[in-house]
Scaffold this motif. Structure first.
Motif, PDB file in Angstrom:
ATOM      1  N   LEU A  80     -25.441 -15.699 -19.613  1.00 30.84           N
ATOM      2  CA  LEU A  80     -25.797 -16.618 -20.703  1.00 30.84           C
ATOM      3  C   LEU A  80     -27.311 -16.684 -20.892  1.00 30.84           C
ATOM      4  O   LEU A  80     -27.784 -16.870 -22.020  1.00 30.84           O
ATOM      5  CB  LEU A  80     -25.229 -18.005 -20.420  1.00 30.84           C
TER       6      LEU A  80
ATOM      7  N   ARG B 225     -28.278 -13.903 -23.006  1.00 35.41           N
ATOM      8  CA  ARG B 225     -27.820 -14.036 -24.384  1.00 35.41           C
ATOM      9  C   ARG B 225     -28.547 -15.137 -25.146  1.00 35.41           C
ATOM     10  O   ARG B 225     -28.899 -14.969 -26.317  1.00 35.41           O
ATOM     11  CB  ARG B 225     -26.318 -14.306 -24.398  1.00 35.41           C
ATOM     12  N   TYR B 226     -28.762 -16.284 -24.481  1.00 36.96           N
ATOM     13  CA  TYR B 226     -29.318 -17.446 -25.184  1.00 36.96           C
ATOM     14  C   TYR B 226     -30.724 -17.837 -24.723  1.00 36.96           C
ATOM     15  O   TYR B 226     -31.333 -18.705 -25.339  1.00 36.96           O
ATOM     16  CB  TYR B 226     -28.387 -18.655 -25.013  1.00 36.96           C
ATOM     17  N   GLY B 227     -31.214 -17.242 -23.649  1.00 34.99           N
ATOM     18  CA  GLY B 227     -32.570 -17.539 -23.201  1.00 34.99           C
ATOM     19  C   GLY B 227     -32.585 -18.246 -21.855  1.00 34.99           C
ATOM     20  O   GLY B 227     -31.740 -19.098 -21.573  1.00 34.99           O
TER      21      GLY B 227
ATOM     22  N   GLN C 159     -33.284 -22.353 -21.838  1.00 33.97           N
ATOM     23  CA  GLN C 159     -32.126 -23.226 -22.021  1.00 33.97           C
ATOM     24  C   GLN C 159     -31.306 -23.319 -20.741  1.00 33.97           C
ATOM     25  O   GLN C 159     -30.770 -24.385 -20.404  1.00 33.97           O
ATOM     26  CB  GLN C 159     -31.250 -22.704 -23.169  1.00 33.97           C
ATOM     27  N   ASN C 160     -31.222 -22.224 -20.010  1.00 32.64           N
ATOM     28  CA  ASN C 160     -30.470 -22.226 -18.756  1.00 32.64           C
ATOM     29  C   ASN C 160     -31.133 -23.131 -17.723  1.00 32.64           C
ATOM     30  O   ASN C 160     -30.445 -23.863 -16.989  1.00 32.64           O
ATOM     31  CB  ASN C 160     -30.370 -20.799 -18.219  1.00 32.64           C
TER      32      ASN C 160
ATOM     33  N   SER D  76     -40.729 -19.968 -24.185  1.00 32.78           N
ATOM     34  CA  SER D  76     -40.274 -18.609 -24.430  1.00 32.78           C
ATOM     35  C   SER D  76     -41.238 -17.959 -25.402  1.00 32.78           C
ATOM     36  O   SER D  76     -41.963 -18.655 -26.120  1.00 32.78           O
ATOM     37  CB  SER D  76     -38.856 -18.618 -25.023  1.00 32.78           C
TER      38      SER D  76
END
Length: 403
Positions: free
Chosen positions: A68, A71-73, A76-77, A186
């Motif tokens: 994830l 996929r999403y950065g 965010q994780n 990011s």
């Protein structure tokens, strides 16, 4: 220097999270007894289950969080993981029975993952020529948290209620949550050249023999370390130490190993950037394996402490170098997933190591565990050496074909 600021926040956040996860180790049996377990056997059983629960659940979901993150950065994780730790640590302080404690320890592993997420972000954003040093710095922060946490856990129950400790840990992680939200960044813009770089890395086919070997090394490293740590106290007792001094001398042995790793991780990471991470992995595995032999033959505690410090110096650079090798052998769109697998391998080693070490010590003796672990590390070093030689031959062949 965006990646350096992110490294600093990840260093601080990982340090805080590991303190929160390990602060309970010294008083875990006391908390288990407080929650209703009775008798030494039942308390020991529930304490072991509660301790292993976090590593088991974290091992299962680490590849998912890594995927994830790809996929999403990674940012965010990290926000998700820090908030998950805030909630789960607070709830542990409100547990009413041992079943709830185990369930909440499982939640810590499922909802957390800040340190593994930090590895992903730092590995992905740091320039490859500085990745060894950066991962070594991050590893030092994680190991420092593992050293400070149990020390605090031995002192805090004497000055405050155990439930208050968990609530305090949750509050401390909340500051980390805010720092992650406010300061982790990011890349804002992607230039045409950087797009081409990412695209070229994305289609690179991973060298799976190297990657799989590094995953195996990560598991063996933690398994070897955790097969020794649980029996250190018993081993110290066999060296003629008086009963009152056994526990603090055993703690000194463990602290010496952790201190050595903290000191060496950034330096070995920097060396890996200069000469190659796989070379450092081979040497460190070999040295660590050889240092275990005299540990099986010591007659005085001070000898064991010195050897554990030396072994910590050898082991400190292994995980950062293993992750650097993985980073260098996969495409940019697979970094999180592969490092997630590396995290799972480490957690699996932490679960399997104490079990194997305990059974071997009980059946074949304490000194046998040191000898067997030495053999495993030396065989692994030999395998990595063959891999290094094969890679060098392949590189020489490619240069000849280009010439």
């Amino acid at each position: 220097m965006q990646w350096q600021r992110n490294l600093a926040i990840c260093f601080f956040g990982s340090f805080v999270n590991i303190i929160a996860m390990t602060v309970l180790l010294p008083f875990l049996p006391i908390y288990v007894e407080h929650l209703g377990a009775t008798g030494d056997a039942e308390i020991a059983r529930w304490s072991g289950i509660a301790y292993a629960a976090t590593f088991l659940s974290a091992a299962l979901v680490a590849p998912l969080w890594g995927h994830l993150a790809d996929r999403y950065g990674s940012r965010q994780n990290l926000i998700r993981a820090s908030f998950g730790m805030v909630v789960s640590m607070g709830l542990i302080g409100m547990a009413q029975n041992v079943e709830q404690l185990v369930a909440l320890r499982l939640l810590v592993g499922l909802a957390g993952g800040y340190t593994s997420g930090s590895y992903v972000l730092v590995a992905a954003q740091t320039p490859k020529e500085r990745s060894g040093w950066a991962l070594g710095m991050l590893s030092s922060g994680i190991m420092a948290g593992g050293l400070v946490g149990p020390l605090l856990g031995g002192v805090l129950p004497t000055v405050m209620d155990i439930r208050t400790i968990f609530l305090g840990a949750s509050g401390l992680i909340f500051f980390n949550f805010l720092a992650t939200c406010l300061f982790i960044t990011s890349p804002k813009g992607v230039t045409k050249s950087s797009k081409a770089k990412v695209a070229s890395e994305a289609v690179v086919r991973p060298d799976m023999s190297v990657v799989l070997t590094m995953l195996l090394v990560a598991m063996i490293l933690m398994m070897a370390n955790m097969s020794i740590e649980p029996i250190v106290t018993l081993y110290v007792r066999t060296l003629g130490v008086d009963t009152q001094s056994v526990t603090w001398l055993a703690g000194l042995c463990m602290a010496a190993s952790a201190l050595g790793s903290i000191l060496s991780a950034p330096r070995l990471g920097k060396l890996a950037d200069r000469i190659g991470a796989l070379k450092v992995v081979v040497v460190c595995l070999g040295v660590a394996g050889l240092l275990l032999i005299p540990q099986a033959l010591v007659t005085e505690v001070w000898q064991l402490i010195v050897l554990r410090l030396a072994m910590g110096l050898a082991l400190g650079g292994l995980i950062p170098c293993v992750l650097a090798v993985i980073r260098q052998n996969v495409g940019a769109n697979k970094v999180g997933k592969m490092l997630g697998y590396a995290t799972s391998a480490q957690y699996l080693g932490q679960v399997v190591g104490p079990v194997l070490g305990g059974f071997a010590a009980g059946s074949l003796g304490l000194r046998f565990v040191f000898g067997a672990t030495s053999l495993v590390l030396l065989v692994t070093a030999g395998w990595c050496l063959l891999l290094l030689l094969r890679s060098r031959r392949a590189a020489d062949g490619a240069q000849l074909s280009e010439g």
